[in-house]
Scaffold this active site. Structure first.
Site, short mmCIF file in Angstrom:
data_model
loop_
_atom_site.label_atom_id
_atom_site.label_comp_id
_atom_site.label_asym_id
_atom_site.label_seq_id
_atom_site.Cartn_x
_atom_site.Cartn_y
_atom_site.Cartn_z
N HIS A 1 -9.90 1.84 0.55
CA HIS A 1 -8.44 1.70 0.49
C HIS A 1 -8.05 1.22 -0.90
O HIS A 1 -8.34 0.10 -1.30
CB HIS A 1 -7.98 0.70 1.55
CG HIS A 1 -6.51 0.67 1.75
ND1 HIS A 1 -5.62 1.39 0.97
CD2 HIS A 1 -5.72 0.00 2.66
CE1 HIS A 1 -4.39 1.17 1.38
NE2 HIS A 1 -4.43 0.33 2.39
N LYS B 1 -9.74 7.88 2.95
CA LYS B 1 -10.15 6.49 2.74
C LYS B 1 -11.54 6.22 3.32
O LYS B 1 -12.17 5.22 2.98
CB LYS B 1 -9.14 5.53 3.35
CG LYS B 1 -7.81 5.45 2.62
CD LYS B 1 -6.91 4.40 3.24
CE LYS B 1 -5.56 4.30 2.51
NZ LYS B 1 -4.69 5.45 2.79
N CYS C 1 0.80 -1.22 0.00
CA CYS C 1 0.00 0.00 0.00
C CYS C 1 0.84 1.28 0.00
O CYS C 1 0.29 2.38 -0.01
CB CYS C 1 -0.94 -0.02 1.19
SG CYS C 1 -2.00 -1.48 1.21
N GLU D 1 -0.90 4.84 14.00
CA GLU D 1 -0.62 6.08 13.26
C GLU D 1 -0.93 7.31 14.09
O GLU D 1 -0.19 8.29 14.07
CB GLU D 1 -1.42 6.11 11.96
CG GLU D 1 -1.06 7.30 11.09
CD GLU D 1 -1.72 7.30 9.72
OE1 GLU D 1 -1.29 8.08 8.85
OE2 GLU D 1 -2.67 6.51 9.53
N HIS E 1 -2.74 7.64 6.61
CA HIS E 1 -2.97 6.35 5.96
C HIS E 1 -4.38 5.89 6.32
O HIS E 1 -5.12 5.43 5.46
CB HIS E 1 -1.92 5.34 6.41
CG HIS E 1 -1.94 4.07 5.65
ND1 HIS E 1 -1.89 4.02 4.28
CD2 HIS E 1 -2.01 2.77 6.07
CE1 HIS E 1 -1.92 2.75 3.87
NE2 HIS E 1 -2.00 1.99 4.95
N PHE F 1 1.87 -3.65 3.98
CA PHE F 1 2.26 -4.94 4.53
C PHE F 1 3.74 -5.18 4.25
O PHE F 1 4.26 -4.81 3.19
CB PHE F 1 1.45 -6.07 3.90
CG PHE F 1 0.01 -6.14 4.34
CD1 PHE F 1 -0.45 -5.46 5.44
CD2 PHE F 1 -0.89 -6.93 3.62
CE1 PHE F 1 -1.78 -5.53 5.84
CE2 PHE F 1 -2.23 -7.01 4.02
CZ PHE F 1 -2.67 -6.31 5.12
#
Length: 404
Positions: A331, A326, A154, A305, A294, A390
């Site tokens: 996402h 998002k 991502c 975060e 994010h 990831f």
């Protein structure tokens, strides 16, 4: 760009400011029996608006989006190829994708198992590889500079934009087209993300399922689309009379070195990514006006975060807006950083900050100003956009308002 909210920057931006949700039941395949049956799809998109039908048949949906975003970016920059005086080898293309043509791969796997290997498409490989969008754009415009795909889950397109800026800063390129594209709303990928409990299962409330920073969040809503920017050395852009929309001022790539999928619990890699981006831009934490988080709507990411932002900014973390677009787009995986970089350019240009929707139940660990009551209007000179993937991949971009 192309997003679940619109087919270009204008329509997507208007929907973002209005707080329009992009979630809906999946229509790209029959999701009956899947734990998650909702997504943020790009609707009404026709690749023939950007290429011939023959070309469209030979491209995966993710490449359709990538080419569309690239064409829009080139048109916005007033370009139809290398500008006068620019060697084509000094104009590159970096378009990241976390997954590439997974729908094409799945379709051809079914064909092989049902009908045999001789029925597999001869275009399977070029359709599925994550670098083909960058390759096709370079072919379209005759761009012979650095050309590849960044693949860092991502964080893919944020890395692409950051790498592109470095090429220009080092003098290795004069112009770069950079961003990301993704189209992973396919049975195998939805099943895989659902199996690892990453997706929201609010199937009865698709519009409210993406709820970053909300105490009842239960996973992200998978989205698709693309976003690209044309980056150019400042003096060259001014000399050719280009409309300069903003500046990619800093880039912070780091790694968590912690876990295959989970973020570092204290957000150590995220903190360092933001610090590096600001150092690279010659800015201080006190100059940050907005952070496009994010903000995936997963329990671990949003908590980590938020903690990272507090670590970076201290008490000032409560004075700025930390938004998650998002909540509306879902996402977009490897395309998220590209789309969200375009959003940050718009925020800096207009002084309008999109809201974070669906934040109804406060989480004591997520207590910043997420613009949950609607769009906010205030001057923004410095914006950060975070992308975490990831594998512990982190990328932060510092984007600033252009001033003569």
């Amino acid at each position: 760009m192309a997003t679940p909210l619109g087919l270009d920057v204008k329509s997507s931006w208007e929907a973002l400011l209005a707080g329009k949700p992009g979630g809906a039941p999946i229509s790209l395949f029959d999701p009956e029996g899947f734990p998650t049956r909702i997504a943020c799809e790009v609707r009404g998109f026709d690749p023939v608006d950007y290429m011939s039908r023959k070309e469209a048949r030979r491209c995966d949906r993710y490449a359709h989006f990538g080419i569309a975003a690239a064409v829009q970016a080139m048109e916005s920059a007033g370009l139809s190829g290398p500008p006068p005086g620019c060697d084509p080898s000094a104009f590159g293309v970096l378009i990241g994708s976390g997954i590439g043509g997974i729908a094409t791969l799945e379709k051809n796997c079914r064909t092989m198992f049902d009908r045999g290997p001789r029925r597999v498409s001869p275009f399977l490989i070029p359709m599925l590889i994550p670098d083909i969008a960058a390759g096709l754009v370079s072919i379209r415009y005759g761009l012979r500079g650095p050309n590849y795909a960044t693949v860092s889950a991502c964080a893919s397109s944020a890395h692409a934009i950051g790498d592109a800026a470095r090429y220009i800063r080092s003098g290795s390129a004069e112009l770069m087209l950079a961003g990301g594209a993704e189209a992973a709303i396919a049975p195998i990928s939805v099943a895989g993300f659902a199996a690892m409990k990453a997706l929201s299962a609010r199937n009865d409330d698709p519009e409210g399922a993406s709820r970053p920073f909300d105490a009842t969040r239960d996973g992200f809503v998978i989205g698709e689309g693309a976003g690209c920017l044309v980056l150019e050395e400042m003096d060259r852009a001014r000399a050719r009379g280009a409309e300069i929309l903003g500046e990619v001022a800093g880039y912070g790539p780091t790694a968590d070195a912690h876990h295959m999928t989970a973020p570092h619990p204290e957000g150590a890699g995220a903190v360092r990514a933001m610090e590096v981006a600001l150092e690279d831009a010659g800015l201080t934490p006190g100059e940050v006006d907005y952070i496009n988080a994010h903000g995936t709507s997963t329990p671990l990411n949003d908590r980590a975060e938020t903690g990272a932002i507090k670590e970076l900014l201290g008490r000032r973390a409560y004075d700025i807006v930390v938004g998650s677009t998002k909540s509306m787009t879902g996402h977009l995986l490897g395309a998220a950083g590209g789309v969200e970089s375009v959003i940050c350019v718009q925020v800096c240009r207009t002084g309008e900050i999109p809201p974070t929707i669906n934040l109804a139940t406060p989480d004591e660990d997520c207590d910043l100003d997420y613009a949950s009551d609607g769009a906010v209007r205030r001057p923004v000179r410095v914006a950060l956009t975070n992308s975490f993937g990831f594998g512990g991949h982190n990328a932060c971009l510092a984007i600033t308002r252009y001033e003569e």
